[in-house]
Design a protein around this motif. Structure first.
Motif, short mmCIF file in Angstrom:
data_model
loop_
_atom_site.label_atom_id
_atom_site.label_comp_id
_atom_site.label_asym_id
_atom_site.label_seq_id
_atom_site.Cartn_x
_atom_site.Cartn_y
_atom_site.Cartn_z
N ARG A 154 46.64 34.29 43.01
CA ARG A 154 48.07 33.99 42.97
C ARG A 154 48.63 33.89 44.39
N ARG A 166 53.30 31.73 34.16
CA ARG A 166 54.65 32.32 34.30
C ARG A 166 54.80 33.54 33.39
N GLU A 223 52.93 36.43 34.98
CA GLU A 223 53.69 36.99 36.09
C GLU A 223 54.87 37.83 35.59
N GLU A 242 53.52 41.14 34.30
CA GLU A 242 53.10 42.01 35.40
C GLU A 242 54.29 42.55 36.17
#
Length: 173
Positions: A19, A154, A157, A160
């Motif tokens: 990432r 997305r 993310e 997370e």
């Protein structure tokens, strides 16, 4: 040779290191610009092909649009391979994008066949337009694959980031 991403095991589309490489790569922006440009070229081309097939007029405009779409596709494929190398350590067929790359090669094959048919007059003008439309149908499938992959990234993310946000909120109470 594959990049050893034993740095951190992948629990989603990207490891944290991948990432970071993705976010730092200028090719990420290039891909983000080229993808909608290619889609717009495709839409215009479909309209021009439909006009030609319906009226028999506008063959040159339809042909130019298909060649433009093909060149845009080649550009996004080359820059996408460079992006994949920077992020995953391989030019093509990185594990998270394996099937997108497989379908991309089918899309490229159809677009390339169109060019061969155009320059050799192998299948006539209506045949050329049919090949272009088949190439565009395959392209739409491939575009959906990439949009779903972007959405998955997305969502990963967001998942997370959620625990970190809730921990920050807990400390504020």
């Amino acid at each position: 040779m594959r990049r050893a991403d034993a740095e951190t095991p992948r629990r989603g589309l990207y490891t944290p290191q991948q990432r970071a490489r993705r976010d730092a790569s200028p090719w990420t922006i290039v891909q983000g610009v080229l993808a909608p440009v290619q889609f717009l070229v495709c839409l215009v081309s479909i309209a021009l092909i439909a006009r030609y097939l319906a009226t028999g007029e506008g063959y040159a405009a339809a042909t130019i649009s298909i060649v433009a779409k093909t060149l845009t596709l080649y550009t996004i494929m080359v820059t996408g391979a460079i992006w994949e190398k920077e992020v995953f350590g391989v030019y093509l067929f990185a594990e998270p994008f394996f099937w997108e790359d497989v379908v991309s090669f089918g899309v490229i094959a159809l677009h390339t066949f169109y060019l061969v048919a155009l320059f050799t007059d192998l299948i006539g003008t209506r045949g050329q337009m049919a090949v272009a439309l088949a190439a565009y149908a395959a392209y739409v499938v491939n575009a959906v694959q990439f949009v779903l992959k972007l959405r998955a990234a997305r969502m990963q993310e967001a998942r997370e980031a959620a625990p970190a946000i809730s921990l920050i909120g807990e400390g504020a109470r």
